[in-house]
Enzyme design. Structure first.
Site, PDB file in Angstrom:
ATOM      1  N   ASP A  46       0.851  -1.194   0.000  1.00 48.20           N
ATOM      2  CA  ASP A  46       0.000   0.000   0.000  1.00 48.20           C
ATOM      3  C   ASP A  46       0.887   1.244   0.000  1.00 48.20           C
ATOM      4  O   ASP A  46       1.535   1.558   0.992  1.00 48.20           O
ATOM      5  CB  ASP A  46      -0.894   0.009   1.248  1.00 48.20           C
ATOM      6  N   TYR A  51       3.350   9.762  -0.569  1.00 47.35           N
ATOM      7  CA  TYR A  51       4.404   9.179   0.264  1.00 47.35           C
ATOM      8  C   TYR A  51       5.792   9.371  -0.365  1.00 47.35           C
ATOM      9  O   TYR A  51       6.799   9.172   0.300  1.00 47.35           O
ATOM     10  CB  TYR A  51       4.184   7.676   0.507  1.00 47.35           C
ATOM     11  N   LYS A  76      -2.503   5.968  -4.500  1.00 45.75           N
ATOM     12  CA  LYS A  76      -3.604   6.905  -4.219  1.00 45.75           C
ATOM     13  C   LYS A  76      -3.354   8.248  -4.900  1.00 45.75           C
ATOM     14  O   LYS A  76      -2.198   8.672  -5.042  1.00 45.75           O
ATOM     15  CB  LYS A  76      -3.727   7.123  -2.698  1.00 45.75           C
ATOM     16  N   LYS A 231       2.940  -0.894   8.852  1.00 43.52           N
ATOM     17  CA  LYS A 231       4.216  -0.377   8.321  1.00 43.52           C
ATOM     18  C   LYS A 231       5.355  -0.645   9.303  1.00 43.52           C
ATOM     19  O   LYS A 231       5.203  -0.469  10.520  1.00 43.52           O
ATOM     20  CB  LYS A 231       4.074   1.125   8.086  1.00 43.52           C
ATOM     21  N   SER A 232       6.489  -1.070   8.781  1.00 41.36           N
ATOM     22  CA  SER A 232       7.712  -1.150   9.584  1.00 41.36           C
ATOM     23  C   SER A 232       8.898  -1.230   8.628  1.00 41.36           C
ATOM     24  O   SER A 232       8.753  -1.730   7.514  1.00 41.36           O
ATOM     25  CB  SER A 232       7.699  -2.386  10.493  1.00 41.36           C
ATOM     26  N   ARG A 237      10.163  -6.951  12.867  1.00 40.46           N
ATOM     27  CA  ARG A 237       8.759  -6.533  12.989  1.00 40.46           C
ATOM     28  C   ARG A 237       7.968  -6.853  11.721  1.00 40.46           C
ATOM     29  O   ARG A 237       6.786  -7.182  11.790  1.00 40.46           O
ATOM     30  CB  ARG A 237       8.674  -5.037  13.285  1.00 40.46           C
ATOM     31  N   ASN A 241       4.680  -9.060  12.147  1.00 43.08           N
ATOM     32  CA  ASN A 241       3.353  -8.597  11.715  1.00 43.08           C
ATOM     33  C   ASN A 241       2.719  -9.539  10.685  1.00 43.08           C
ATOM     34  O   ASN A 241       1.515  -9.483  10.457  1.00 43.08           O
ATOM     35  CB  ASN A 241       3.444  -7.188  11.126  1.00 43.08           C
TER      36      ASN A 241
HETATM   37  P1  NAD Z   1       0.779   1.560  11.768  1.00 42.64           P
HETATM   38  O1  NAD Z   1      -0.408   1.424  12.649  1.00 42.64           O
HETATM   39  O2  NAD Z   1       1.062   0.526  10.761  1.00 42.64           O
HETATM   40  O3  NAD Z   1       2.024   1.728  12.748  1.00 42.64           O
HETATM   41  C1  NAD Z   1       3.321   1.926  12.258  1.00 42.64           C
HETATM   42  C2  NAD Z   1       4.256   2.242  13.436  1.00 42.64           C
HETATM   43  O4  NAD Z   1       4.265   1.159  14.362  1.00 42.64           O
HETATM   44  C3  NAD Z   1       5.677   2.439  12.970  1.00 42.64           C
HETATM   45  O5  NAD Z   1       6.227   3.498  13.705  1.00 42.64           O
HETATM   46  C4  NAD Z   1       6.379   1.162  13.331  1.00 42.64           C
HETATM   47  O6  NAD Z   1       7.693   1.375  13.706  1.00 42.64           O
HETATM   48  C5  NAD Z   1       5.579   0.640  14.507  1.00 42.64           C
HETATM   49  N1  NAD Z   1       5.501  -0.838  14.447  1.00 42.64           N
HETATM   50  C6  NAD Z   1       5.179  -1.581  13.361  1.00 42.64           C
HETATM   51  N2  NAD Z   1       5.179  -2.898  13.677  1.00 42.64           N
HETATM   52  C7  NAD Z   1       5.485  -2.967  14.996  1.00 42.64           C
HETATM   53  C8  NAD Z   1       5.629  -4.062  15.885  1.00 42.64           C
HETATM   54  N3  NAD Z   1       5.442  -5.311  15.487  1.00 42.64           N
HETATM   55  N4  NAD Z   1       5.950  -3.778  17.173  1.00 42.64           N
HETATM   56  C9  NAD Z   1       6.125  -2.507  17.594  1.00 42.64           C
HETATM   57  N5  NAD Z   1       5.996  -1.420  16.781  1.00 42.64           N
HETATM   58  C10 NAD Z   1       5.677  -1.653  15.493  1.00 42.64           C
HETATM   59  O7  NAD Z   1       0.697   3.006  11.118  1.00 42.64           O
HETATM   60  P2  NAD Z   1       0.712   3.641   9.657  1.00 42.64           P
HETATM   61  O8  NAD Z   1       2.008   3.476   8.980  1.00 42.64           O
HETATM   62  O9  NAD Z   1       0.194   5.025   9.850  1.00 42.64           O
HETATM   63  O10 NAD Z   1      -0.430   2.829   8.877  1.00 42.64           O
HETATM   64  C11 NAD Z   1      -0.155   1.702   8.076  1.00 42.64           C
HETATM   65  C12 NAD Z   1      -0.346   2.013   6.619  1.00 42.64           C
HETATM   66  O11 NAD Z   1      -1.647   2.548   6.378  1.00 42.64           O
HETATM   67  C13 NAD Z   1       0.582   3.113   6.087  1.00 42.64           C
HETATM   68  O12 NAD Z   1       1.900   2.680   5.919  1.00 42.64           O
HETATM   69  C14 NAD Z   1      -0.130   3.487   4.825  1.00 42.64           C
HETATM   70  O13 NAD Z   1       0.116   2.517   3.817  1.00 42.64           O
HETATM   71  C15 NAD Z   1      -1.584   3.442   5.270  1.00 42.64           C
HETATM   72  N6  NAD Z   1      -2.095   4.781   5.691  1.00 42.64           N
HETATM   73  C16 NAD Z   1      -3.061   5.359   4.933  1.00 42.64           C
HETATM   74  C17 NAD Z   1      -3.581   6.607   5.281  1.00 42.64           C
HETATM   75  C18 NAD Z   1      -4.660   7.216   4.437  1.00 42.64           C
HETATM   76  O14 NAD Z   1      -5.006   8.387   4.643  1.00 42.64           O
HETATM   77  N7  NAD Z   1      -5.218   6.491   3.495  1.00 42.64           N
HETATM   78  C19 NAD Z   1      -3.099   7.276   6.405  1.00 42.64           C
HETATM   79  C20 NAD Z   1      -2.117   6.664   7.185  1.00 42.64           C
HETATM   80  C21 NAD Z   1      -1.636   5.417   6.823  1.00 42.64           C
END
Ligand code: NAD
Length: 277
Positions: A46, A51, A76, A231-232, A237, A241
């Site tokens: 995604d 981005y 997007k 995301k990571s 991680r 995940n």
């Molecule tokens: P997320 O909820 O996936 O959290 C990511 C954060 O959590 C990162 O800082 C990462 O280091 C940490 N993390 C990831 N796995 C972990 C684990 N196993 N243990 C501990 N910490 C962990 O947040 P996100 O990136 O905002 O959302 C995921 C995806 O959603 C984005 O990458 C993007 O593709 C999408 N997104 C879309 C919109 C939109 O407006 N459509 C907005 C935000 C995100």
């Protein structure tokens, strides 16, 4: 480890229920992170024009040696491109940057209620869809009243609605609306950008099922039927995940997480957000 299930979109296209999100991954880190995710087994990425890492996502897919058709790729429409002509231009540019001849899913990133008219933008996406260069089209951050307008004024129902969902913002009203209208719900920030991982209820369940808080939270989404893409950039991680298909949460564990609801949105309110980069 069992395979990732797919969700069938309203036009028959199948999307893997678990993907890899690349928001806030720097372009210089994106190729390696994408390759690591594909190595682990993710087959759904995604990204978004905003981005700034579409090119590197595509490079990661190509350099991994995996067939393009085996990876589901979403991008997007950037907020500055809502006028129909600009929408066509932006879509063409995404394909050009990625060196792809099609995308799997293309979304309107935000409705931007005070900028132009998202219905006209949606009509442009319908035209792109009919051109055969995208397998499915959808929206992101749309509220039911935005979706009502698309239903009243156009003939194509979005295949997906990507919205903020995590245990502190369960969005059951929008999810129910999506379900009633045949729209798949995608949960962005599924682990609340890490903010739900210290929650005592989630930590307690994680201890009980011998999993991590992130795995429990992602499993909660999967059992609710939503599509997720955490995301990571950290290989451990990325693997953690992905390992969420060999355990199940009991009904009372699901209910305890759904009941948290604390705190609400972390991201912008789609009814008020009109930001153009
Ligand atoms: P997320 O909820 O996936 O959290 C990511 C954060 O959590 C990162 O800082 C990462 O280091 C940490 N993390 C990831 N796995 C972990 C684990 N196993 N243990 C501990 N910490 C962990 O947040 P996100 O990136 O905002 O959302 C995921 C995806 O959603 C984005 O990458 C993007 O593709 C999408 N997104 C879309 C919109 C939109 O407006 N459509 C907005 C935000 C995100």
């Amino acid at each position: 480890m069992s395979a990732v299930p797919t969700v069938q979109l309203n036009n028959g296209v199948e999307i893997p229920q678990l993907g890899f999100g690349v928001f806030q991954i720097k372009p210089e880190d994106t190729r390696a992170a994408t390759m690591e995710a594909l190595r682990v087994g993710y087959r759904h990425i995604d990204t978004a024009e905003i981005y700034g890492n579409e090119r590197e996502v595509a490079e990661g897919i190509r350099d991994c040696g995996i067939d393009r058709t085996d990876v589901f790729v979403t991008s997007k429409l950037n907020n500055g491109f809502h006028a129909p002509d600009r929408t066509f231009e932006a879509f063409d540019r995404s394909l050009e940057v990625m060196k792809f001849d099609y995308l799997d899913l293309f979304l309107i990133h935000w409705p931007l209620p005070a900028v132009g008219d998202f219905v006209d933008t949606w009509k442009a996406l319908i035209e792109i869809y009919r051109s055969g260069r995208v397998r499915a089209i959808g929206v992101s951050n749309f509220q039911p009243h935005h979706l009502d307008r698309l239903a009243a004024e156009t003939t194509v129902v979005p295949a997906a609605n990507q919205i903020e969902i995590h245990p502190y913002f369960a969005q059951d009203d929008v999810r129910a609306f999506d379900r009633e209208h045949g729209i798949a719900t995608e949960a962005w920030s599924p682990i609340g950008q890490g903010q739900v991982l210290d929650d005592p209820t989630i930590v307690h369940i994680a201890e009980r099922v011998h999993r991590t808080p992130a795995q429990v939270t992602l499993r909660w989404h999967i059992q609710r039927g939503d599509i997720v893409f955490p995301k990571s950039v950290t290989p451990a991680r990325i693997a953690e995940n992905f390992a969420i298909f060999d355990f199940e949460l009991a009904d009372e564990e699901m209910a305890a997480i759904t009941a948290l609801r604390g705190g609400g949105r972390r991201g912008p309110d789609p009814d008020e957000f009109n930001w153009i980069p």
